[in-house]
Design a protein around this motif. Sequence first.
Motif, short mmCIF file in Angstrom:
data_model
loop_
_atom_site.label_atom_id
_atom_site.label_comp_id
_atom_site.label_asym_id
_atom_site.label_seq_id
_atom_site.Cartn_x
_atom_site.Cartn_y
_atom_site.Cartn_z
N TRP A 328 0.92 -1.30 -0.04
CA TRP A 328 -0.17 0.03 0.04
C TRP A 328 1.04 1.20 0.06
O TRP A 328 1.71 1.34 0.86
N CYS A 367 -4.35 -8.08 2.18
CA CYS A 367 -3.45 -8.23 0.96
C CYS A 367 -3.24 -9.69 0.83
O CYS A 367 -2.75 -10.30 1.93
N ASN A 380 -5.07 -6.70 -2.99
CA ASN A 380 -5.44 -5.79 -1.61
C ASN A 380 -6.59 -5.05 -1.71
O ASN A 380 -7.28 -4.69 -2.79
#
Length: 785
Positions: A328, A367, A380
């Motif tokens: 992320w 994820c 994710n």
Amino acid sequence: EAAAAAAASAGFRLTAVRREPAVRLQHGASGLEPLAWSEDHRVSVSTARSIAVLEQLSDVHSGGQDMVIHRTAVPAPGAACMLKVGPKKEVAECKEKFASSVDPTVSQTFMLDRVFNPEGKSLTPMRGFKYSSWSPLGCDANGRCLLAALTMDNRLTIHANLNRLQWVQLVDLTELYGERLLEASYRLCKADTPCGELGDFPEFQRRHSMQAPVRMEWSGICTTQQVKHNNECRDVGSVLLAVLFENGNIAVWQFQLPFLGKESITSCNTIESGIGSPSVLSWWEYEHNNRKMSGLIVGSAYGPVKIIPVNLKAVKGYFTLRQPVVLWQEMDQLPVHSIKCIPLYHPYQKCSCSLVVAARGPYVFWCLLLISKAGLNVHNSHVTGLHSLPIVSMTADKQNGTVYTCSSDGKVRQLIPIFTDVALKFEHQLIKLSEVFGCVRTHGIAVSPCGAYLAVITTEGMANGLHPVNKNYQVQFVTLKTFEEAAAQLLESSVQNLFRQVDLTDLVRWKILKDKHIPQFLQEALDKKIESCGSTYFWRFKLFLLRILYQSMQKAPSEVTWRPSHEDAKILISDSPGMGSTEDDQEEGTSKQASKQSLGDTGKGVDIDDTTEDSLHQSSDTGGREPMVEKLLEIQAQIEAVEMHLTREHMKRVLGEVYLHTWITENTSIPTRGVCDFLMSDDGYDDRTARVLIGHILKKMNKQTFPEHCSLCKEILPFTDRKQAVCSNGHIWLRCFLTYQSCQSLVYRRCLLHDSIARHPTPEDPEWIKRLLQGPCTFCDSPVF
């Protein structure tokens, strides 16, 4: 479709039940994620003065229905931790200079930073623990878990509980890492630019931030190769501890097992993560086609999450990523509070995968990592709408991937991952702790190793719209599985070790003590397993059930056993011959009878099972006690038969080791002839394997006996009992249950549940005897201390 969805959600319905007792903490909980549950069933609670450790036991010798909890504590150090950033005199001068600086950005930053000023001065001192982390099972000298503890003032230490009553600090990693940095002039590698002067405030900050720990996490146990003096290689177990620092660096310590202290440290490597304001850390360990990969998942207070490669030198079978993997990347100001990595099996892709779950504010980021022919696939997303307040604690059941999150308002969410063709989705449901404990605030949760219990730190909630005046911190327990689920999991267990599944056996114990019988389905299923498989694990499970059943039939003592009785003298005088009973005595007896009667009346509505049990025990005049006594004798006979079977199976194992590892049995120091005679003494025992093995051993012994001798009178110690040896002069020595040798010393070891005793290994013992002495109890699977 709506009906199908409702049916699916009903299949995951969880009924949480309160489990007594609630453990009151002496001090308030402190730090982030203050609760952690180890693989050997110990709960650590970070508080403002110590780490409280609650060890769960499944005690077969106790008839009480409450959980059996053994409580110890790791005290906080008395002195504040001062990080090593330079010579003491120079550091003191710099501190005085920064504190009295005319520039308020320097003076105020220095005075308010608790890393620079842990002892407080104008501020309150930093006391308590910030975080604690348990190692995998098998790391200390007893084969149990180590505890890594991080104090509020940045001292990172490792502790072991070697004698069950006292925790011992094995090493101070903060001090060691400071010494390493001092030797390297505060540079990670020689190619780095020379560091500045300590009198410069940015350099002063840099040296502190590069050794102030944020979090630490243990890896799984891995195998390293060690080269011996004769150039032979032998496999040595090792474990890694990753420590995340404020500046984003990660120190990876490698320890040789069993970890004994400073001398067990193999290496320490520092990795630069490149993440600013790091907040949390977790290991990523992935196995694909017998190739193990590893990395470190790092989360930031600003939002990003990524995996950092870890190059493990000299570790067999491990590979690493070539470059970091960003899970992320958005700087969305949602701090990553907690990360859990769960290994799972993908039913559609037919391979293993990793589920990474992170708490980010009130949301759960997930994820899915999957290695295919195309490379590493990353899916994710976020799960929203779980909590109205930020998530304060998250825990995961690694056996089935279930995740539990909680916010401070007493609401816990259970998230169950369900695989789809593309990635996965989560079924989630709400657990309202207010329905179990009343109105409470929650500060942390942890799930037990086999997923049977949820531990929760609670304080009083609001009453009539008002906050409580005083906060009482308690650790309370909630059941997450039913008795039937726990029994099924124990029967189908791949671990086949009762000690490793204490939380499941405690649920079974609770059920049998309440119902006073073993359910029919469990008895039948266990008998089938014993007939088809014959594994000693199922025999030990049967022994456990019989012992609990025996305890449930016992009558509870009416008085506290340790409290002295003051009525014995009066009773003896009144009952003695030739003494008349006075009116006072008669009145006293009447009042006692009345009080007993009133107690009986008040107890009528308490528990039907208890009153029926008491009636069975008290109806001895009418002959009602006879069936109960017969039942107890029958259960006792079954217990002795199962114990004898387990003893014989272990004797066969010991004799097999004797036969394999000795040319002459005189050198074994094990009473070989006595064990052989003991096995063959029962005419009803007909085991072909045992007869063949004994025949080979007796042939090797060539009519020689090599008996054991009493160390006090030199008489022969006959082998007539598996538990003790008695010489002709009456000297009694207890026998080691692992080797069946007589323990002729005043110091010996006992298993956790006090079933058996074992001797200490000696330097003269060969390796195979030392290996036998490392084994667990043959009756309850618990480790030996």
